[in-house]
Design a protein around this motif. Structure first.
Motif, PDB file in Angstrom:
ATOM      1  N   ASN A 178       0.809  -1.209   0.000  1.00 45.58           N
ATOM      2  CA  ASN A 178       0.000   0.000   0.000  1.00 45.58           C
ATOM      3  C   ASN A 178       0.851   1.272   0.000  1.00 45.58           C
ATOM      4  O   ASN A 178       0.448   2.295   0.564  1.00 45.58           O
ATOM      5  CB  ASN A 178      -0.961  -0.007   1.206  1.00 45.58           C
ATOM      6  N   ILE A 179       1.983   1.241  -0.647  1.00 47.15           N
ATOM      7  CA  ILE A 179       2.941   2.376  -0.701  1.00 47.15           C
ATOM      8  C   ILE A 179       3.270   2.845   0.707  1.00 47.15           C
ATOM      9  O   ILE A 179       2.691   3.802   1.241  1.00 47.15           O
ATOM     10  CB  ILE A 179       2.429   3.550  -1.547  1.00 47.15           C
ATOM     11  N   SER A 180       4.223   2.174   1.318  1.00 43.82           N
ATOM     12  CA  SER A 180       4.565   2.477   2.705  1.00 43.82           C
ATOM     13  C   SER A 180       5.971   1.954   3.009  1.00 43.82           C
ATOM     14  O   SER A 180       6.569   1.242   2.197  1.00 43.82           O
ATOM     15  CB  SER A 180       3.567   1.818   3.662  1.00 43.82           C
ATOM     16  N   LEU A 181       6.467   2.315   4.182  1.00 45.60           N
ATOM     17  CA  LEU A 181       7.697   1.727   4.680  1.00 45.60           C
ATOM     18  C   LEU A 181       7.353   0.451   5.435  1.00 45.60           C
ATOM     19  O   LEU A 181       6.428   0.431   6.251  1.00 45.60           O
ATOM     20  CB  LEU A 181       8.422   2.690   5.623  1.00 45.60           C
ATOM     21  N   ASP A 182       8.077  -0.620   5.161  1.00 44.89           N
ATOM     22  CA  ASP A 182       7.906  -1.835   5.952  1.00 44.89           C
ATOM     23  C   ASP A 182       8.419  -1.578   7.364  1.00 44.89           C
ATOM     24  O   ASP A 182       9.134  -0.603   7.630  1.00 44.89           O
ATOM     25  CB  ASP A 182       8.653  -2.994   5.312  1.00 44.89           C
ATOM     26  N   ASP A 183       8.054  -2.435   8.312  1.00 48.27           N
ATOM     27  CA  ASP A 183       8.400  -2.217   9.721  1.00 48.27           C
ATOM     28  C   ASP A 183       9.909  -2.099   9.935  1.00 48.27           C
ATOM     29  O   ASP A 183      10.377  -1.250  10.698  1.00 48.27           O
ATOM     30  CB  ASP A 183       7.834  -3.344  10.587  1.00 48.27           C
ATOM     31  N   GLU A 184      10.655  -2.961   9.270  1.00 48.65           N
ATOM     32  CA  GLU A 184      12.111  -2.932   9.410  1.00 48.65           C
ATOM     33  C   GLU A 184      12.676  -1.571   8.987  1.00 48.65           C
ATOM     34  O   GLU A 184      13.522  -0.991   9.660  1.00 48.65           O
ATOM     35  CB  GLU A 184      12.724  -4.040   8.550  1.00 48.65           C
ATOM     36  N   GLN A 185      12.172  -1.076   7.884  1.00 47.50           N
ATOM     37  CA  GLN A 185      12.664   0.193   7.359  1.00 47.50           C
ATOM     38  C   GLN A 185      12.249   1.369   8.239  1.00 47.50           C
ATOM     39  O   GLN A 185      13.032   2.300   8.450  1.00 47.50           O
ATOM     40  CB  GLN A 185      12.146   0.401   5.931  1.00 47.50           C
ATOM     41  N   PHE A 186      11.017   1.334   8.756  1.00 48.49           N
ATOM     42  CA  PHE A 186      10.570   2.437   9.612  1.00 48.49           C
ATOM     43  C   PHE A 186      11.396   2.497  10.891  1.00 48.49           C
ATOM     44  O   PHE A 186      11.757   3.594  11.351  1.00 48.49           O
ATOM     45  CB  PHE A 186       9.083   2.306   9.942  1.00 48.49           C
ATOM     46  N   LYS A 187      11.713   1.332  11.452  1.00 47.20           N
ATOM     47  CA  LYS A 187      12.570   1.307  12.643  1.00 47.20           C
ATOM     48  C   LYS A 187      13.954   1.873  12.303  1.00 47.20           C
ATOM     49  O   LYS A 187      14.539   2.636  13.090  1.00 47.20           O
ATOM     50  CB  LYS A 187      12.698  -0.134  13.147  1.00 47.20           C
TER      51      LYS A 187
ATOM     52  N   ASP B  14       1.365   5.743   4.583  1.00 43.62           N
ATOM     53  CA  ASP B  14       1.812   5.995   5.965  1.00 43.62           C
ATOM     54  C   ASP B  14       2.252   7.438   6.137  1.00 43.62           C
ATOM     55  O   ASP B  14       3.129   7.732   6.955  1.00 43.62           O
ATOM     56  CB  ASP B  14       2.927   5.024   6.353  1.00 43.62           C
ATOM     57  N   HIS B  15       1.623   8.338   5.385  1.00 44.66           N
ATOM     58  CA  HIS B  15       2.044   9.741   5.422  1.00 44.66           C
ATOM     59  C   HIS B  15       1.914  10.362   6.806  1.00 44.66           C
ATOM     60  O   HIS B  15       2.711  11.218   7.189  1.00 44.66           O
ATOM     61  CB  HIS B  15       1.262  10.569   4.384  1.00 44.66           C
ATOM     62  N   LYS B  16       0.912   9.928   7.586  1.00 44.69           N
ATOM     63  CA  LYS B  16       0.767  10.495   8.931  1.00 44.69           C
ATOM     64  C   LYS B  16       1.926  10.067   9.831  1.00 44.69           C
ATOM     65  O   LYS B  16       2.463  10.884  10.594  1.00 44.69           O
ATOM     66  CB  LYS B  16      -0.567  10.092   9.557  1.00 44.69           C
TER      67      LYS B  16
END
Length: 297
Positions: free
Chosen positions: A164-173, A210-212
């Motif tokens: 859904n065009i977002s950062l995966d959990d690993e990348q966000f961390k 995940d823009h917010k």
């Protein structure tokens, strides 16, 4: 029509600066930038429509502006992502990209993965050309997401090509950790293929879902994050929110190197945005300037 509006309109007609969009708050007029950069995006390079020569001609022009290095926010090749794309087509497109980029062989170029860059139709997931790792190698970048620092500015390169065009959990961390480790008040520029915020998603979508979350982490580090660059939408938009400039710069390819359609405002335009590139000026104290330039090739 006031004088400012007239000047902006004249720039449009002459094919120069498409939309002034300069912002240099907090710096003196005599200050020189620590970095001058070219931002290219959505090159969609392919053999047809004389695209390779037109791209090379544009790169030659950019070199004359005295840029320090290039930022590329993806969709470097025309398309490898559809189900019917064959190996020979992917190989040809990347070869054309390599040949064109030789024009700027003396410059560093830092790239993102675009959604059209990956070949998902490989016969096997173990195929060397399948997916993201092959694109990482072709673009000569260290990983699908990474960061680096140049002349006092920190740069963060993201991969939004996930659910859904977002950062995966690993990348966000990793992003959280990277920003935490970055010293306070270090001016930071974030880039992703997809817009993280702005006006163009209202027209055509294509933004980070995940823009917010991204807005929140940028605000948490508001002493650092100064700008967020993207492409994908082939439209020009510059939006300021919470002290961050969100710049979705129009495509190098415009209407995919074609003449356009009934909604194109001019030859090669996608809607009201012509083919072009952006020039960025970054200042020691975090000042940021950008201008989008219609290239006319």
């Amino acid at each position: 029509m006031n004088r400012k509006t007239f000047i902006s309109s004249a720039s449009l007609l002459t094919g120069g600066v498409f939309a002034g969009g300069l912002e240099a708050a907090g710096r003196s007029s005599a200050e020189k930038p620590v970095l001058t950069l070219a931002h290219i995006t959505d090159v969609h390079i392919r053999a047809g429509d004389n695209a390779p020569q037109r791209f090379r001609d544009c790169l030659k022009r950019i070199k004359k502006t005295g840029v320090d290095f290039f930022l590329n926010t993806g969709d470097s090749i025309h398309d490898a992502s559809y189900d019917n794309v064959k190996r020979e087509s992917v190989t040809e497109q990347w070869q054309i990209w390599d040949d064109c980029i030789k024009e700027i062989k003396d410059y560093d170029i830092y790239s993102c993965l675009g959604n059209h860059d990956m070949w998902w139709a490989a016969p096997d997931k173990k195929d060397a050309m399948y997916g993201k790792e092959y694109v990482v190698k072709r673009l000569h970048i260290p990983h699908r997401y990474y960061s680096f620092t140049r002349s006092g500015w920190h740069f963060i390169v993201l991969d939004g090509n996930n659910h859904n065009i977002s950062l995966d959990d690993e990348q966000f961390k990793w992003l959280e950790d990277d920003l935490e480790k970055t010293p306070a008040n270090t001016p930071t520029l974030v880039m992703s293929h997809y817009p993280t915020f702005g006006a163009t998603p209202i027209l055509v979508g294509g933004n980070h879902s995940d823009h917010k979350k991204l807005k929140d982490i940028f605000y948490k580090h508001k002493d650092k994050v100064r700008a967020s660059l993207s492409g994908h939408n082939h439209l020009y938009d510059k939006t300021s929110y919470n002290g961050v400039w969100y710049c979705c710069h129009g495509a190098m390819s415009g209407f995919w190197w074609g003449q356009g359609d009934k909604e194109s405002a001019g030859p090669g335009y996608y809607l009201e945005t012509p083919p072009g590139y952006a020039l960025l000026k970054l200042y020691k104290n975090g000042g940021f300037e950008s201008e989008y330039i219609a290239h006319g090739f």
